[in-house]
Scaffold this motif. Structure first.
Motif, mmCIF file in Angstrom:
data_model
loop_
_atom_site.group_PDB
_atom_site.id
_atom_site.type_symbol
_atom_site.label_atom_id
_atom_site.label_comp_id
_atom_site.label_asym_id
_atom_site.label_seq_id
_atom_site.Cartn_x
_atom_site.Cartn_y
_atom_site.Cartn_z
ATOM 1 N N MET B 1 33.940 49.075 25.164
ATOM 2 C CA MET B 1 32.645 49.087 25.878
ATOM 3 C C MET B 1 32.480 47.790 26.677
ATOM 4 O O MET B 1 32.772 46.724 26.180
ATOM 5 C CB MET B 1 31.511 49.212 24.847
ATOM 6 C CG MET B 1 30.120 49.044 25.383
ATOM 7 S SD MET B 1 29.389 50.542 25.992
ATOM 8 C CE MET B 1 29.668 51.660 24.658
ATOM 9 N N ASP B 2 32.077 47.929 27.907
ATOM 10 C CA ASP B 2 31.874 46.764 28.764
ATOM 11 C C ASP B 2 30.577 46.066 28.342
ATOM 12 O O ASP B 2 29.494 46.559 28.621
ATOM 13 C CB ASP B 2 31.789 47.262 30.214
ATOM 14 C CG ASP B 2 31.995 46.141 31.204
ATOM 15 O OD1 ASP B 2 32.309 45.018 30.758
ATOM 16 O OD2 ASP B 2 31.831 46.389 32.397
ATOM 17 N N ALA B 3 30.707 44.948 27.637
ATOM 18 C CA ALA B 3 29.521 44.298 27.067
ATOM 19 C C ALA B 3 28.663 43.640 28.140
ATOM 20 O O ALA B 3 29.149 43.318 29.235
ATOM 21 C CB ALA B 3 29.961 43.255 26.050
ATOM 22 N N LEU B 4 27.395 43.439 27.793
ATOM 23 C CA LEU B 4 26.475 42.779 28.720
ATOM 24 C C LEU B 4 26.747 41.285 28.732
ATOM 25 O O LEU B 4 27.072 40.685 27.696
ATOM 26 C CB LEU B 4 25.026 43.020 28.286
ATOM 27 C CG LEU B 4 24.492 44.448 28.342
ATOM 28 C CD1 LEU B 4 23.101 44.508 27.740
ATOM 29 C CD2 LEU B 4 24.461 44.962 29.779
ATOM 30 N N THR B 5 26.589 40.662 29.876
ATOM 31 C CA THR B 5 26.714 39.199 29.966
ATOM 32 C C THR B 5 25.444 38.586 29.355
ATOM 33 O O THR B 5 24.413 39.288 29.241
ATOM 34 C CB THR B 5 26.822 38.746 31.431
ATOM 35 O OG1 THR B 5 25.570 39.060 32.066
ATOM 36 C CG2 THR B 5 27.964 39.431 32.149
ATOM 37 N N GLN B 7 23.355 36.640 30.681
ATOM 38 C CA GLN B 7 22.253 36.733 31.665
ATOM 39 C C GLN B 7 21.676 38.146 31.685
ATOM 40 O O GLN B 7 20.461 38.334 31.763
ATOM 41 C CB GLN B 7 22.762 36.374 33.077
ATOM 42 C CG GLN B 7 23.077 34.917 33.275
ATOM 43 C CD GLN B 7 24.503 34.568 32.813
ATOM 44 O OE1 GLN B 7 25.250 35.419 32.325
ATOM 45 N NE2 GLN B 7 24.849 33.287 32.939
ATOM 46 N N GLU B 8 22.567 39.130 31.602
ATOM 47 C CA GLU B 8 22.091 40.520 31.604
ATOM 48 C C GLU B 8 21.300 40.809 30.335
ATOM 49 O O GLU B 8 20.268 41.467 30.372
ATOM 50 C CB GLU B 8 23.277 41.484 31.708
ATOM 51 C CG GLU B 8 23.890 41.533 33.099
ATOM 52 C CD GLU B 8 25.211 42.292 33.141
ATOM 53 O OE1 GLU B 8 25.676 42.580 34.250
ATOM 54 O OE2 GLU B 8 25.789 42.571 32.059
ATOM 55 N N ALA B 11 17.928 39.394 30.699
ATOM 56 C CA ALA B 11 17.111 40.196 31.615
ATOM 57 C C ALA B 11 16.638 41.490 30.933
ATOM 58 O O ALA B 11 15.484 41.888 31.068
ATOM 59 C CB ALA B 11 17.913 40.523 32.870
ATOM 60 N N PHE B 12 17.521 42.116 30.165
ATOM 61 C CA PHE B 12 17.137 43.337 29.446
ATOM 62 C C PHE B 12 16.061 43.029 28.399
ATOM 63 O O PHE B 12 15.148 43.830 28.169
ATOM 64 C CB PHE B 12 18.352 43.971 28.759
ATOM 65 C CG PHE B 12 19.067 44.965 29.636
ATOM 66 C CD1 PHE B 12 18.439 46.131 30.038
ATOM 67 C CD2 PHE B 12 20.363 44.743 30.046
ATOM 68 C CE1 PHE B 12 19.088 47.056 30.846
ATOM 69 C CE2 PHE B 12 21.017 45.658 30.857
ATOM 70 C CZ PHE B 12 20.386 46.815 31.262
#
Lengths: 175, 184
Positions: B1-5, B7-8, B11-12
């Protein structure tokens, strides 16, 4: 289920008063409105209508709520069904390509605002999984049940949704 | 799974904290539930006529000099270098009162505090009937002016602080703070 919700449900079921409904409503309205707003692509009046219909169905069926899932999950399930009903009546034909083009003409703001705009523009399936997982914190197992899809589909939809979201954000960055 | 950075993720997180407190929506949903007999009307629903009378009485008390009278025509301890400000009270269907007596007590306390500080200049409750003259395009169609307070403050910042403590917004009402222009 958090004790507070359980207490509020019992109190409401005992009297069905407006006051007890308000307490229950206020505990869940933020999550419900957030999800409804993303499902409705930012159309607040549609989101409010969906939330109102959700509460009506929830209160009508509250006696039959079996507590197999959390009250939040149960409410969200009703909301998604209401949104599906709305979708069946009003088909939206915008493609991702058109949306990417549209994003490329937007100006960059703060990341969370860009992110919100990007999510609102994602195709329905992506937007639903991303909202439920990354904003509302549901697990893939719960999302699979809520959206009536397989757990693996939820995971791959999330992967694709994040990829599309980043493409849209890059579109914002290019300006 | 492409994990969130990170910063992302941040933001979430901000998006997941977004709140929606709209008393009008809550009242609309409750009304819809009541119409379908799914919830019972509030037991504490106030007698609005009584509330209005009480509110009128509270404001009349202010106007008739309970506070102003004690100080004559001017405040007892005028604050040096003060300006006068008007605080206009607006209401629409979002204005909801669950306990009329509490409302009257809160509004009276607010005015009483200002009166004791020598800052209250005046207050009026306006009658419901509106006789509008002139173009309808100029008329405020979304809310109704229902009353006002006049008070003194040394500057706008203090006036804003005072205005923020008024309980009207807690009931879904709106407040408009305006300074009175000094015309030489």
């Amino acid at each position: 289920m958090p004790k507070r919700t359980e207490e509020l449900l019992s109190q409401f079921l005992a009297e069905r008063s407006s006051e007890h409904f308000s307490l229950l409503y206020r505990q869940h309205i933020d999550g419900l409105m957030r999800t409804a707003t993303y499902l409705a692509k930012g159309k607040v009046s549609l989101a409010e209508d969906l939330v109102q219909e959700t509460w009506i169905v929830a209160i009508q069926r509250l006696d039959r709520f079996e507590r197999k899932a959390s009250f939040k999950t149960w409410l969200t399930g009703i909301l998604i069904n209401k949104f599906r009903e709305h979708q069946r009546k009003n088909r939206d034909t915008l493609t991702l390509a058109v949306l990417l083009q549209r994003a490329a003409t937007s100006t960059r703001q703060n990341l969370h605002i860009d992110l919100k705009n990007a999510i609102l523009q994602l195709p329905d399936g992506y937007r639903e999984v991303l909202t439920l997982h990354d904003i509302e914190g549901f697990k893939h197992k719960e999302i699979a049940r809520l959206l009536d899809i397989k757990e693996g589909t939820s995971k791959s939809q999330l992967f694709q949704a994040r990829k599309a979201m980043r493409q849209l954000l890059t579109g914002y960055k290019t300006e | 799974m492409d994990a969130l950075t990170p910063q992302e993720q941040e933001a979430f997180e901000q998006l997941s904290k977004e709140q929606f407190s709209d008393p009008a929506l809550e009242q609309k949903i409750i009304a819809a539930l009541q119409k379908k007999a799914l919830v019972k009307p509030s037991k504490n629903r106030p007698d609005m006529k009584k509330v209005i009378l009480q509110l009128a009485a509270a404001i009349a008390l202010l106007i008739s000099g309970y506070f102003l009278g004690k100080m004559g025509s001017t405040p007892p301890n005028p604050v040096a270098d003060t300006n006068t400000y008007a605080l206009f009270l607006y209401e629409n269907e979002a204005f909801k009162v669950s306990d009329g007596e509490t409302l009257v007590a809160e509004y009276t306390d607010w005015a009483e505090t200002l009166g004791e500080q020598g800052k209250l200049v005046g207050a009026e409750k306006l009658a419901d009937a509106v006789d509008w003259l002139g173009s309808l395009g100029v008329q405020n169609q979304t809310s109704k002016l229902t009353g006002y307070f006049l008070f003194q403050a040394k500057d706008l910042a203090e006036a804003q602080q005072i205005a923020k403590t008024h309980p009207h917004t807690n009931y879904g009402g709106g407040l408009e703070l305006r300074s009175i222009d000094k015309i030489d």
